[in-house]
Design an enzyme around this catalytic site. Structure first.
Site, mmCIF file in Angstrom:
data_model
loop_
_atom_site.group_PDB
_atom_site.id
_atom_site.type_symbol
_atom_site.label_atom_id
_atom_site.label_comp_id
_atom_site.label_asym_id
_atom_site.label_seq_id
_atom_site.Cartn_x
_atom_site.Cartn_y
_atom_site.Cartn_z
ATOM 1 N N GLN A 86 -86.631 -18.012 -13.565
ATOM 2 C CA GLN A 86 -85.786 -18.308 -14.725
ATOM 3 C C GLN A 86 -84.939 -19.561 -14.525
ATOM 4 O O GLN A 86 -84.802 -20.378 -15.446
ATOM 5 C CB GLN A 86 -84.887 -17.110 -15.049
ATOM 6 C CG GLN A 86 -85.622 -15.948 -15.698
ATOM 7 C CD GLN A 86 -84.692 -14.838 -16.135
ATOM 8 O OE1 GLN A 86 -83.479 -15.001 -16.183
ATOM 9 N NE2 GLN A 86 -85.262 -13.682 -16.459
ATOM 10 N N HIS A 108 -82.201 -8.724 -18.621
ATOM 11 C CA HIS A 108 -81.656 -8.418 -17.297
ATOM 12 C C HIS A 108 -80.595 -9.467 -17.001
ATOM 13 O O HIS A 108 -80.761 -10.645 -17.333
ATOM 14 C CB HIS A 108 -82.756 -8.434 -16.237
ATOM 15 C CG HIS A 108 -82.288 -8.076 -14.862
ATOM 16 N ND1 HIS A 108 -81.439 -7.023 -14.608
ATOM 17 C CD2 HIS A 108 -82.560 -8.639 -13.654
ATOM 18 C CE1 HIS A 108 -81.209 -6.946 -13.305
ATOM 19 N NE2 HIS A 108 -81.872 -7.917 -12.716
ATOM 20 N N ASP A 191 -78.555 -1.615 -11.980
ATOM 21 C CA ASP A 191 -80.012 -1.738 -12.031
ATOM 22 C C ASP A 191 -80.593 -1.926 -10.638
ATOM 23 O O ASP A 191 -81.539 -1.237 -10.236
ATOM 24 C CB ASP A 191 -80.391 -2.913 -12.935
ATOM 25 C CG ASP A 191 -81.891 -3.060 -13.101
ATOM 26 O OD1 ASP A 191 -82.479 -2.246 -13.847
ATOM 27 O OD2 ASP A 191 -82.479 -3.983 -12.499
#
Length: 332
Positions: A86, A108, A191
């Site tokens: 990313q 996320h 997470d």
């Protein structure tokens, strides 16, 4: 009190005139782009032109553009490419095509929370994170329901970031099940913790240790496989549907008593202390730095030394034969 939204709480018309560019067409990108399109939203897909997903996205009825082109046309840029690429894709292809008032959207929080991406102050930064794999996100939507999501706004430049966030959540079908407010910090830390100590790391290590214990005690590997791995799904399904207490009410009395008395014996206070240590390493950035360093050095080969150990384990060789017996047509 946690803030939640259901379908009747969200008006999809608020983002009907905005263009959503889904960047990436993997498991989540595919599911989310199709759900959003089927909800009547204006969706385009941004991909590398030479990538294998280009034709697939076109076949699914999407307008497909290069990532810079998609970002130029979009009001909301929904980034669904793998975490570790990313930053580079943002720097080279997305960032140069940002204008004030656009929104960067994620499923996320890692790239923003850990500053892999440093976005300008004149854009919205939002998150809609479905709590399930892409296949489930698509499947439940097509069944007329949806996968619940957690949502957050990190930066609200336009003062309409929440409209965008909740609109995407509704478009995905998530408001049908329920949407819960969180923060970028809370999402990424919980997470990663869940993945490491419970869902992936903890459960797999527990299963392998239980298997070894039975086999080393002289029991047949195939019987051990059934008892500690195959049947686990049945219990997890009950826990998911009915909760922990509900699961215990639905197993035999022997299983109930044995689980209630021996479970805490195995998963004792020392295990919880190790969980706290793992959480601390997430919170203070130790894991983030370790993961970035390993990935920069080895790329996707970062996993090889660990995967080879698992693939060579007896539970895997036995498991392949057992699964072939139960599902002859399956491929691994």
């Amino acid at each position: 009190m946690v803030k939640t939204w259901k379908d009747s709480d969200v008006n999809l018309d608020l983002i009907k005139n905005q263009t959503i560019a889904v960047i990436g067409y993997g498991i989540q990108g595919n599911a989310q782009a199709n759900n959003l399109k089927d909800s009547g939203l204006n969706v385009i897909v941004g991909l590398q032109e030479s990538g294998p997903s280009w034709k697939k996205a076109q076949q699914d009825g999407h307008k497909v553009l290069t990532i810079p082109q998609a970002c130029q046309q979009a009001d909301i840029i929904h980034i669904l490419i793998p975490d570790m690429v990313q930053a580079q894709v943002y720097k080279e292809l997305i960032g140069p095509n940002l204008k004030a008032g656009k929104a960067l959207s994620f499923s996320h929080a890692a790239a923003i929370h850990w500053n892999w991406i440093q976005a300008p102050k004149d854009v919205d930064i939002i998150m809609v994170a479905p709590k399930g794999p892409g296949s489930k996100v698509r499947e439940t939507y097509q069944q007329g329901f949806g996968t619940p999501s957690i949502v957050a706004v990190y930066q609200d430049y336009t003062k309409k970031a929440w409209e965008r966030t909740l609109g995407i959540a509704k478009g995905l079908g998530s408001t049908r099940a329920g949407v819960i407010e969180t923060t970028f910090k809370e999402e990424v830390e919980t997470d990663w913790f869940g993945e490491q100590v419970d869902l992936c790391g903890g459960s797999a290590s527990m299963v392998m240790n239980a298997f070894e214990t039975l086999v080393e005690a002289g029991y047949q590997p195939e019987i051990a496989y059934f008892e500690v791995l195959h049947e686990l799904k049945l219990i997890v399904d009950m826990i998911q549907r009915y909760g922990v207490a509900g699961m215990y009410r639905r197993v035999s009395e022997t299983a109930r008593y044995g689980g209630l008395t021996r479970g805490p014996m195995v998963m004792d206070a020392s295990v919880k202390e190790k969980m706290k240590k793992a959480l601390k390493m997430i919170q203070d950035g130790t894991f983030n730095q370790e993961w970035i360093s390993d990935y920069q050095k080895n790329g996707k080969n970062s996993f090889d030394r660990f995967m080879k150990q698992i693939e060579a384990h007896q539970i895997e060789t036995v498991g392949k034969n057992m699964r072939k017996m139960m599902w002859p047509d399956s491929t691994e």
